[in-house]
Design an enzyme around this catalytic site. Structure first.
Site, PDB file in Angstrom:
ATOM      1  N   CYS A  40      -4.756   3.028  13.021  1.00 18.08           N
ATOM      2  CA  CYS A  40      -3.568   2.771  12.199  1.00 18.08           C
ATOM      3  C   CYS A  40      -3.081   4.069  11.576  1.00 18.08           C
ATOM      4  CB  CYS A  40      -3.917   1.760  11.102  1.00 18.08           C
ATOM      5  SG  CYS A  40      -2.654   1.651   9.829  1.00 18.08           S
TER       6      CYS A  40
ATOM      7  N   CYS B  23      -3.548   4.059   7.545  1.00 15.34           N
ATOM      8  CA  CYS B  23      -4.827   3.994   6.832  1.00 15.34           C
ATOM      9  C   CYS B  23      -5.204   5.378   6.265  1.00 15.34           C
ATOM     10  CB  CYS B  23      -5.933   3.490   7.768  1.00 15.34           C
ATOM     11  SG  CYS B  23      -5.987   1.687   7.916  1.00 15.34           S
TER      12      CYS B  23
ATOM     13  N   HIS C 109      -6.185  -2.017   5.042  1.00 14.74           N
ATOM     14  CA  HIS C 109      -5.343  -2.351   6.196  1.00 14.74           C
ATOM     15  C   HIS C 109      -5.003  -3.841   6.230  1.00 14.74           C
ATOM     16  CE1 HIS C 109      -3.820  -1.679  10.274  1.00 14.74           C
ATOM     17  NE2 HIS C 109      -4.481  -2.757  10.679  1.00 14.74           N
TER      18      HIS C 109
ATOM     19  N   ASN D 119       9.784  -4.757   5.578  1.00 14.90           N
ATOM     20  CA  ASN D 119       9.788  -5.719   6.672  1.00 14.90           C
ATOM     21  C   ASN D 119       8.356  -6.180   6.842  1.00 14.90           C
ATOM     22  OD1 ASN D 119      12.529  -5.386   7.390  1.00 14.90           O
ATOM     23  ND2 ASN D 119      12.028  -3.554   8.584  1.00 14.90           N
TER      24      ASN D 119
ATOM     25  N   SER E 262       6.071  -3.261  12.846  1.00  9.26           N
ATOM     26  CA  SER E 262       5.218  -2.921  13.980  1.00  9.26           C
ATOM     27  C   SER E 262       3.804  -2.541  13.541  1.00  9.26           C
ATOM     28  CB  SER E 262       5.857  -1.798  14.796  1.00  9.26           C
ATOM     29  OG  SER E 262       6.143  -0.695  13.976  1.00  9.26           O
TER      30      SER E 262
ATOM     31  N   HIS F 180      -0.456  -2.958   8.419  1.00  8.00           N
ATOM     32  CA  HIS F 180      -0.882  -2.274   7.197  1.00  8.00           C
ATOM     33  C   HIS F 180       0.230  -2.434   6.144  1.00  8.00           C
ATOM     34  CE1 HIS F 180      -3.579   0.862   5.310  1.00  8.00           C
ATOM     35  NE2 HIS F 180      -2.602   0.677   4.426  1.00  8.00           N
TER      36      HIS F 180
ATOM     37  N   HIS G   9       3.049  -2.060   3.861  1.00  8.53           N
ATOM     38  CA  HIS G   9       3.895  -0.906   3.523  1.00  8.53           C
ATOM     39  C   HIS G   9       5.356  -1.311   3.430  1.00  8.53           C
ATOM     40  CE1 HIS G   9       4.613  -1.121   7.867  1.00  8.53           C
ATOM     41  NE2 HIS G   9       5.658  -0.319   7.700  1.00  8.53           N
TER      42      HIS G   9
ATOM     43  N   GLN H  61       9.540   0.578   3.002  1.00  6.64           N
ATOM     44  CA  GLN H  61      10.299   1.771   3.344  1.00  6.64           C
ATOM     45  C   GLN H  61      11.349   2.058   2.273  1.00  6.64           C
ATOM     46  OE1 GLN H  61      11.554   2.500   7.367  1.00  6.64           O
ATOM     47  NE2 GLN H  61      10.664   0.565   8.076  1.00  6.64           N
TER      48      GLN H  61
HETATM   49  O1  G1P Z   1      11.342   1.390  10.721  1.00  8.51           O
HETATM   50  P1  G1P Z   1      10.527   0.414  11.513  1.00  8.51           P
HETATM   51  O2  G1P Z   1       9.617  -0.417  10.658  1.00  8.51           O
HETATM   52  O3  G1P Z   1       9.813   1.060  12.656  1.00  8.51           O
HETATM   53  O4  G1P Z   1      11.601  -0.552  12.186  1.00  8.51           O
HETATM   54  C1  G1P Z   1      12.029  -1.782  11.660  1.00  8.51           C
HETATM   55  O5  G1P Z   1      12.833  -1.627  10.489  1.00  8.51           O
HETATM   56  C2  G1P Z   1      14.071  -0.919  10.638  1.00  8.51           C
HETATM   57  C3  G1P Z   1      14.817  -0.983   9.322  1.00  8.51           C
HETATM   58  O6  G1P Z   1      15.116  -2.289   8.929  1.00  8.51           O
HETATM   59  C4  G1P Z   1      14.911  -1.493  11.783  1.00  8.51           C
HETATM   60  O7  G1P Z   1      16.000  -0.652  12.028  1.00  8.51           O
HETATM   61  C5  G1P Z   1      14.089  -1.648  13.068  1.00  8.51           C
HETATM   62  O8  G1P Z   1      14.864  -2.292  14.048  1.00  8.51           O
HETATM   63  C6  G1P Z   1      12.832  -2.453  12.758  1.00  8.51           C
HETATM   64  O9  G1P Z   1      12.049  -2.603  13.927  1.00  8.51           O
END
Ligand code: G1P
Ligand code: G1P
Lengths: 374, 374
Positions: A52, A55, A121, A186, A194, A197, A199, A201
């Site tokens: 990961c 981590c 994780h 997300n 994806s 873990h 997190h 943004q």
């Molecule tokens: O940035 P990540 O987590 O790789 O990506 C995810 O969030 C982003 C922001 O909402 C999007 O644009 C991506 O399509 C989604 O897969």
């Protein structure tokens, strides 16, 4: 009462925060589902995963190694959607202005961060106590503070502390004054995440993005028309008085399935009294926000007995704006979860929704009732 | 040229049809993908499936049996999102107007149809020739005609033929004059389609839905500001002249990845000269529309060698409107496909997109180039 009538008829509800409508078709849940099923999150994750990139101690995509962090750890996104420095661009003037009207573009610069919520994780906000979530709220506050325009009225109230010791050196003063900071998470594969873990943004950009711009316009208009009151403050009072759509509340925050919710179990966390941004919170407010997040995410997991996917984020004052704009800003969080009936059956916002109008199948009152009782 | 610069920088593009912006981050496709994968459609479907509620002769959910149809077959949706008859509702006046401002709702009635595209369970538009798609275009035209307001200027040009012989008796004159008809298709499990039997839907409602309302506002404004020209007619001329975003064209229609596309391989089919709605088409126009749909869906399937999921639909004149609104309407179709990199890796429009602004990872020029060459 009136809302019960709405349980049986198709209707549109108005979203005053966006100035848009949504179609509600409550009788439609009787429809059997034979379409795509989500795979619920695999339950068994290790505390530490050597593969990961989030981590503690592990190597990331661009070669950096994570420190042995214990509190939320923040770093510049290795695949940032916007960069601080890039080539210039301006729409070319051609075809007698036709391209200027129809092929308009403007450059965007900015800075994107990732914030881990825990060194473990296999945890999520839903398993964390308010005390464990508090450092995340503090980290959000610090990074927001670090990017505030010195000319903003908010700069005066911003906590003097810069990043707490659990911060990372990547958060330096940015190259330019950015306009807006979008803090979001997300969660779950169904919402494009994806890496399990825990997190979130943070994307910080030069232009005011569409959604906060829409909300700003509506909030400014409402204040003007209603003699200076805040739409969301009035809304919080109204919801608290009927309790019909309230999921949870503490002394500083209301958790509500909004009247105009689009996603089946969509919620908002709304400050009960006017707060423009994270920097307007005192220590108790931050603790109470952590409490609201903890209770709500816990209820979400309990609803379908699964690690509940969602996208969530904070709407608050832009980093830079007119005094009017900063003053009209009102701290709230949106949670957009896709699940409709179970851990595997989601709501698809597709054909009619993309081409004509957002549509939901259960009423927000029904959703709130289920979440409240958990 | 100028668009090449945009291959390397983050920028926002303006969508003049919606009056909104979208963030483009072309360098971001380098990001590795470890998230959810779609399961591509199972290749082997039978021509007839005894358990399919759309196959000829089979029983449907509410007990009706399908005829042994050979051409597109149309019937009222057994789980309609809106109904023709329901209880009344008006927002209650309470709390000194607070609820009136913040808890607004309006009833919606209407009629929803399903249209099968073929009696064969295992076909899609992508495997059908223009000649096979033509009866679908005719069916759309007939049902649109059957719901047109007699007061609309379009009623004068509407084909005198009512439903073709392949229509079904469910399409009777509706109870009320509805405002808008949304014709659309959700194709593939990734776009919430629960039955692979080729079919589309038609939702007809009392209120003007959000998306066509937004477009109408923008098109009216453009016409006014530009001295009576149509935005999409000018746009089609501009795109045809550079060919940079053109995927395909015939003498009546342009297929283009619009400058402001949100989904990775989003396209529009635009009438090259002003047509307000399906009823403005002559027989050759209908054939050329069928041709454009056939070529485009075929290219989509070829792109990732899979049955390509999408939501698509028609935007055209409302069933009822002012003369100005009808005249400003401009026939076009939107295709919104979710796939980004392969048959299994889609684009997620989630956190940042839902909370801040739509975001895409490849430029529309790159997308058009790939589709054009297939
Ligand atoms: O940035 P990540 O987590 O790789 O990506 C995810 O969030 C982003 C922001 O909402 C999007 O644009 C991506 O399509 C989604 O897969
Ligand atoms: O009507 P269907 O095909 O059962 O359902 C599908 O299309 C509808 C209209 O876009 C959506 O509201 C549903 O979420 C989707 O699953």
């Amino acid at each position: 009462d009136s809302e019960k009538v709405l349980d049986d008829i198709s209707h549109r509800r108005y979203n005053p925060l966006r100035g848009s409508w949504i179609l509600v078709s409550p009788h439609r849940t009787k429809r059997p589902w034979k379409g795509q099923e989500e795979s619920p999150a695999k339950e068994e994750l290790p505390v530490y995963d050597p593969n990961c990139y989030l981590c503690p101690g592990n190597k990331r995509a661009q070669g950096d190694s994570n420190p042995q962090y214990e509190k939320p750890f923040i770093f510049v996104n290795d695949y940032s959607a916007v960069k601080e420095v890039q080539a210039d661009y301006s729409t070319p003037d051609q075809d007698g202005g036709l391209a200027n009207r129809l092929l308009r573009a403007e450059p965007v610069t900015g800075k994107c961060y990732v914030v881990t919520f825990s060194p473990a994780h296999n945890r999520t906000l839903a398993d964390m106590s308010a005390a464990e979530i508090l450092p995340i709220v503090e980290t959000w506050t610090s990074i927001y503070t670090a990017h505030l325009s010195p000319n903003s009225p908010l700069a005066k109230v911003a906590p003097t502390t810069t990043l707490p010791p659990h911060g990372h050196t990547d958060v330096t003063t940015p190259n330019a004054q950015y306009k807006y900071m979008q803090i979001f998470e997300n969660k779950g594969a169904a919402m494009g995440c994806s890496n399990p873990h825990p997190h979130g943004q943070i994307w910080t950009v030069t232009g005011m993005p569409e959604e906060p711009a829409l909300e700003m316009e509506q909030m400014l208009k409402y204040r003007k028309e209603q003699g200076g009151v805040h739409m969301l403050e009035e809304y919080a009072i109204l919801e608290a008085s009927t309790q019909e759509r309230v999921v949870y509340e503490n002394s500083a925050f209301l958790v509500v399935c909004p009247w105009w919710a689009t996603w089946p179990f969509e919620t908002m966390i709304i400050a009960k009294t006017h707060k423009r941004a994270l920097v307007d919170f005192n220590q108790q407010d931050r603790e109470l926000l952590a409490d609201a997040i903890s209770v709500l995410t816990n209820k979400y997991d309990a609803l379908f007995d699964t690690s509940f996917p969602y996208s969530m984020g904070i709407h608050q004052a832009p980093l830079e704006g007119t005094d009017d704009e900063i003053e009209a800003s009102y701290f709230h969080m949106h949670f957009y979860p896709p699940l409709l009936r179970s851990a595997t059956v989601r709501k698809f916002l597709v054909g009619y929704e993309l081409l004509a109008e957002a549509q939901r199948d259960i009423t927000p009152e029904q959703a709130a009732d289920r979440l409240r009782k958990l």
